[in-house]
Design an enzyme around this catalytic site. Structure first.
Site, PDB file in Angstrom:
ATOM      1  N   GLU A 121       0.759  -1.051   0.154  1.00 58.77           N
ATOM      2  CA  GLU A 121      -0.327  -0.514  -0.264  1.00 58.77           C
ATOM      3  C   GLU A 121       1.133   1.636  -0.184  1.00 58.77           C
ATOM      4  OE1 GLU A 121      -2.810   0.672   3.368  1.00 58.77           O
ATOM      5  OE2 GLU A 121      -3.765   1.939   2.150  1.00 58.77           O
ATOM      6  N   GLU A 263      -2.676  -3.544   7.123  1.00 61.21           N
ATOM      7  CA  GLU A 263      -3.761  -5.094   7.154  1.00 61.21           C
ATOM      8  C   GLU A 263      -3.807  -5.566   5.917  1.00 61.21           C
ATOM      9  OE1 GLU A 263      -3.837  -1.422   6.549  1.00 61.21           O
ATOM     10  OE2 GLU A 263      -5.892  -1.076   5.019  1.00 61.21           O
ATOM     11  N   HIS A 296      -6.757  -1.819  14.780  1.00 63.02           N
ATOM     12  CA  HIS A 296      -6.631  -1.220  13.752  1.00 63.02           C
ATOM     13  C   HIS A 296      -6.759  -2.183  12.546  1.00 63.02           C
ATOM     14  CE1 HIS A 296      -6.611   2.535  11.349  1.00 63.02           C
ATOM     15  NE2 HIS A 296      -6.299   2.345  10.666  1.00 63.02           N
ATOM     16  N   GLU A 297      -5.287  -3.030  12.518  1.00 63.59           N
ATOM     17  CA  GLU A 297      -5.291  -3.403  11.207  1.00 63.59           C
ATOM     18  C   GLU A 297      -6.449  -4.504  11.045  1.00 63.59           C
ATOM     19  OE1 GLU A 297      -3.409  -2.082   9.986  1.00 63.59           O
ATOM     20  OE2 GLU A 297      -2.530  -1.111  11.057  1.00 63.59           O
ATOM     21  N   HIS A 300      -9.829  -3.830   9.662  1.00 63.96           N
ATOM     22  CA  HIS A 300      -9.278  -3.170   8.779  1.00 63.96           C
ATOM     23  C   HIS A 300      -9.703  -4.384   7.699  1.00 63.96           C
ATOM     24  CE1 HIS A 300      -7.855   0.888   7.605  1.00 63.96           C
ATOM     25  NE2 HIS A 300      -6.812   0.557   7.831  1.00 63.96           N
ATOM     26  N   GLU A 319      -9.451   4.187   6.313  1.00 64.92           N
ATOM     27  CA  GLU A 319      -8.579   4.652   7.264  1.00 64.92           C
ATOM     28  C   GLU A 319      -9.684   5.915   8.501  1.00 64.92           C
ATOM     29  OE1 GLU A 319      -6.354   3.490   7.836  1.00 64.92           O
ATOM     30  OE2 GLU A 319      -5.664   2.624   5.831  1.00 64.92           O
TER      31      GLU A 319
END
Ligand SMILES: [Zn+2]
Length: 871
Positions: A121, A263, A296-297, A300, A319
């Site tokens: 990414e 992620e 967070h990851e 995702h 995000e």
């Protein structure tokens, strides 16, 4: 070249299946991409052409439908392969070579500490193999990875389907990911790694194997990350009904990583700093950070992977939403009030300054040269605030309905921010079109609230919003601003009010401001008698704005003591401290009266039995220089820093008796047992040392080698800006203890760089020669140079420009190896608008020096914006 959001066109061809073969050798890596293509029915009647992106790749072979194309006929240019006159359905195969062994950009496939890993990414895949590297091309990947048996682990996304021996001491693994994904979510890891294993059973009974891979010897440091992962999986099921969808979830920790973590579907890759952590090597704050990044990851997997972005202008779609989700998770897991104070501190320290800078942009940018430059606090943190406003407006159930519809409509596809807002609106049958302005306008709105009549039992407020002009030159129309508010009486009790004289009374209201100005009266419930009402505005920071109101210092002290909204108690303390520091920095005030009033308020807070220690500790955090300087033009960061230190010392004096009582052995030891207690103890130790308390200095000196890192680092930090000999002794002891641990040494680098007594430019140059320093490792660069810029205003903003010049030299050097990092680290040098002419000129000179050195596209985009904005 500038890319515009308005230029979006759907891909002419879709990839129905992709087969990759990655064969790693010491001196090169061979990559075959075999792509089954079909004409995209949604692309209209365009030419039958398609681009396979490729960067720094050497093409060896190209075929279409198994017919080899002669080398002289290869349609190759700087950006990759441009195929024309393709059949409606075809198979395109390419063989190319890349060089992970010399790749220092940390994008694509690269070598980090003996392990091969990837970062794709946003556009790293094109450094691995030829492919339509754009997020709206989603496909099913099957991947064969081959390497020497010296690298026992061969990992990729999805499920492992086959392993076996290859020729001459080599072996292979084949992975298949059943979920369609864009190339930016591809990952591959090859190395000699140790694995921590656990499992999780999902709500519907799927047994998921959990693996965390680390370098040998580190498996004992993965327990916290593993627990965090399981808590995240459970939370997403409970809160959003979202389950994990594969039989295997893998995390790999790598030491060289440009960001926090990535992620990739089923194979998250993490900066080792955010995996390897226990209470000996990491502070409580670090452990919270590990937990929130793991969450967070993981989150995702749905918001980002199952539903992804149509193009990179939509980055905040995944995000902003995922940051909002990890913030909610942390608030649910720990304390909501502390979490909100932390989130808003970060927003004010990192995002508000961005809005005032040459790189200001809306959460959904309209143009970019290098998308790597848009992984910003605006896209992430402000993006989360925009989601939060809409979520608050819809209520918890309404937001959940919106999320459910979003997945129902878009699972397995690549969509836009508009699609997300439409799902929220349609599921609740509500108009959210006003909120679209938050996506298209840059800048932090200013909200002015004034009392027009402060009548008996009735209070009328005038609200006015303005949006300052920014470098992005986006529209500046009034946007919806939800203002949560309530009132306190003189005794500090909430007063119920109604919006009309006979209306329903409530302790709290949300005024949704839609226009530039708004007037609203509030009527105290009948029977309340004549009461003096203190307004508590923008509770829980209900909108990402700069609030200006007409409250007196006495009223702020009243809110700090009594507000039922804990965020506003914290924020009242922030404003009082900022007022005192600014008055001292600009007017030469002695600070005595302000510090005495604040000390009194803190004394009462310390005495409140039912307030959490963690929250008390956060009340003591004084606003940082980047927040303080936003209120001044010109601002002198060095004067602000010194005034802030004087306030710290004055508070330490004013509270000396109570600090002494807290630092007594028995009280101190009791506090050391909990994370909230440790945070409070560190805050008080900091004030005590600032006030030159012998007791505090002695305790800090003794605590430097405590087995608990929160206490150890708290002690060094308390000493770090004091001129006492205990500072040098403490820092060397810390160094000697941890010199063989690269992650903990980052803390030592950071503290050295942030110290205004020790962290001179000369010292930084020495630090960069230290055996533990690695110029190719972003963590080390951030620990020395990043910490210097954000935490050492005295030397970074030195009037002779030496701090700026030093950073410019470093960035020119870094840019040759890692443009993403140089472009991110240059930002403080571009934020000059609020400084005096002398500093501005020095910063411009530093930027011109960088510009002359012919920087990378990444760095050039930012430097040129800054030069243009200030010339
Ligand atoms: Zn993210």
């Amino acid at each position: 070249m500038l890319k515009l959001r308005s230029d979006y066109r759907p891909p002419a061809y879709l990839v129905t299946a992709a087969y990759l073969d990655i064969s790693i050798f010491d001196d090169q890596t061979l990559v075959t991409t075999r792509l089954e293509l079909t004409k995209n029915p949604d692309a209209g009647t365009g030419a039958n052409e398609m681009r396979l992106n490729g960067r720094d790749l050497e093409l060896k072979r190209l075929s279409i439908d198994n017919i080899e194309i002669a080398k002289d006929d290869w349609p190759l240019d700087d950006a990759g392969i441009h195929l024309t006159n393709l059949p409606e359905n075809c198979v395109v195969e390419s063989l190319s070579v890349c060089h992970p062994e010399t790749n220092t950009t940390l994008e694509g496939l690269y070598l980090s500490g003996g392990m091969y890993c990837t970062q794709c990414e946003p556009e790293g895949f094109r450094r691995i193999g030829f492919y339509p590297d754009r997020p709206d091309v989603m496909t099913i990947f099957t991947v064969r990875v081959e390497a020497d048996i010296a690298y026992p682990k061969l990992l990729s996304n999805g499920n492992l389907v086959e392993t076996g021996a290859a020729s001459e001491g080599r072996h292979f693994a084949i992975w298949h990911d059943p979920h369609p994904k864009p190339s930016y979510l591809f990952a591959c890891v090859v190395g000699d790694l140790e694995c921590a294993e656990d499992s999780f059973v999902t709500a519907s009974g799927r047994d998921v194997t959990l693996h965390i891979y680390v370098e040998k010897g580190n498996v004992g440091l993965t327990g916290h990350a593993m627990d965090s992962l399981k808590r995240s999986m459970k939370w997403d099921e409970d809160r959003f009904g979202l389950e994990y969808d594969l039989d295997l979830f893998q995390i790999v920790a790598v030491s060289h990583f440009n960001m926090g973590a990535m992620e990739n579907k089923g194979l998250n890759i993490f900066n080792s700093k955010f995996v390897l952590a226990d209470t000996n090597t990491a502070t409580d704050t670090d452990l919270h950070r590990v937990e929130s990044i793991v969450a967070h990851e993981y989150f995702h997997n749905w918001t980002g992977n199952r539903v992804t972005c149509r193009d990179w202008f939509q980055l905040t779609l995944k995000e902003g939403l995922t940051v909002y989700r990890d913030q909610c998770f942390s608030a649910d897991t720990h304390d909501e009030g502390v979490q909100r104070a932390d989130d808003v501190s970060l927003l004010r320290a990192a995002q508000f300054p961005e809005d005032r800078s040459p790189t200001a942009h809306p959460i959904r940018p309209e143009s970019y040269r290098e998308i790597n430059n848009f992984y910003t606090a605006t896209v992430y943190e402000k993006g989360a605030e925009v989601i939060r406003m809409m979520a608050a407006f819809l209520g918890r159930d309404g937001f959940r309905k919106g999320m459910d519809l979003y997945f129902k409509r878009h699972d397995g596809s690549a969509v836009t921010c508009d699609d997300f807002v439409a799902a929220l609106a349609d599921s609740n049958d509500i108009d959210l079109s006003g909120f679209a302005r938050w996506y298209e306008q840059a800048g932090t709105p200013h909200l002015l609230v004034k009392r027009v009549d402060d009548g008996k039992s009735t209070i009328t407020l005038d609200f006015e919003q303005t949006l300052p002009e920014t470098a992005a030159k986006t529209p500046r129309n009034p946007a919806p601003i939800p203002i949560r508010l309530g009132f306190l009486d003189a005794a500090g009790h909430p007063v119920a009010t109604s919006l009309t004289p006979d209306g329903v009374s409530a302790d709290e209201h949300v005024v949704l401001m839609q226009k530039a100005t708004h007037r609203q009266s509030f009527h105290a419930a009948s029977g309340a008698g004549d009461v003096a009402l203190t307004p508590s505005l923008l509770r829980n920071f209900s909108a990402p704005v700069v609030l200006a109101d007409d409250l007196s210092a006495a009223e702020r002290l009243h809110l700090m003591a009594h507000d039922t909204d804990r965020f506003n108690r914290w924020d009242a303390a922030q404003t009082l401290a900022a007022d005192a520091i600014i008055a001292a920095a600009t007017g030469g005030n002695s600070l005595d009266a302000d510090a005495a009033a604040l000390s009194g308020a803190y004394r009462n807070i310390l005495g409140e039995a039912d307030l959490l220690d963690a929250f008390k500790a956060s009340m003591f955090a004084l606003p940082g220089v980047s927040v303080l300087e936003s209120r001044l033009n010109p601002a002198d960061p060095v004067a602000l820093y010194h005034a802030r230190m004087r306030l710290q010392a004055a508070l330490g004096d004013g509270l000396s008796d109570i600090i002494a009582a807290y630092l007594k052995d028995d009280v101190r030891h009791a506090l050391q047992a909990s994370d909230g207690g440790r945070a409070l103890l560190n805050a008080l130790l900091m004030l005590g040392v600032a006030a030159s308390s012998k007791q505090a200095e002695d305790i800090a000196a003794a605590q430097v080698l405590d087995a608990n890192m929160t206490l150890s680092q708290g002690a060094v930090m308390a000493l770090n800006n004091s001129a006492s000999a205990a500072r040098d002794v403490g820092l060397s002891a810390f160094h000697d203890r941890w010199q063989d641990n690269p992650l903990v040494m980052e803390k030592w680098f950071q503290m050295e760089s942030m110290s205004v007594v020790g962290g001179t430019v000369a010292r930084l140059k020495t630090l960069m020669q230290h055996p533990s320093f690695d110029p190719n490792n972003p963590n080390k660069l951030r620990a020395v140079l990043g910490a210097f810029m954000s935490g050492n205003p005295v030397h970074f903003y030195a009037e002779d420009g030496s701090g700026f010049a030093f950073i410019a030299d470093c960035l020119i050097d870094i840019d040759g190896r890692n443009p993403q990092i140089s472009a991110r680290m240059v930002l403080p040098l571009t934020r000059m608008s609020a400084y005096d002419d002398g500093r501005k000129a020095q910063m411009m000179a530093a930027l011109r020096r960088i510009d002359k050195a012919k920087p990378s596209n990444d760095l050039a985009e930012i430097v040129e914006k800054a030069l243009a904005a200030n010339s």
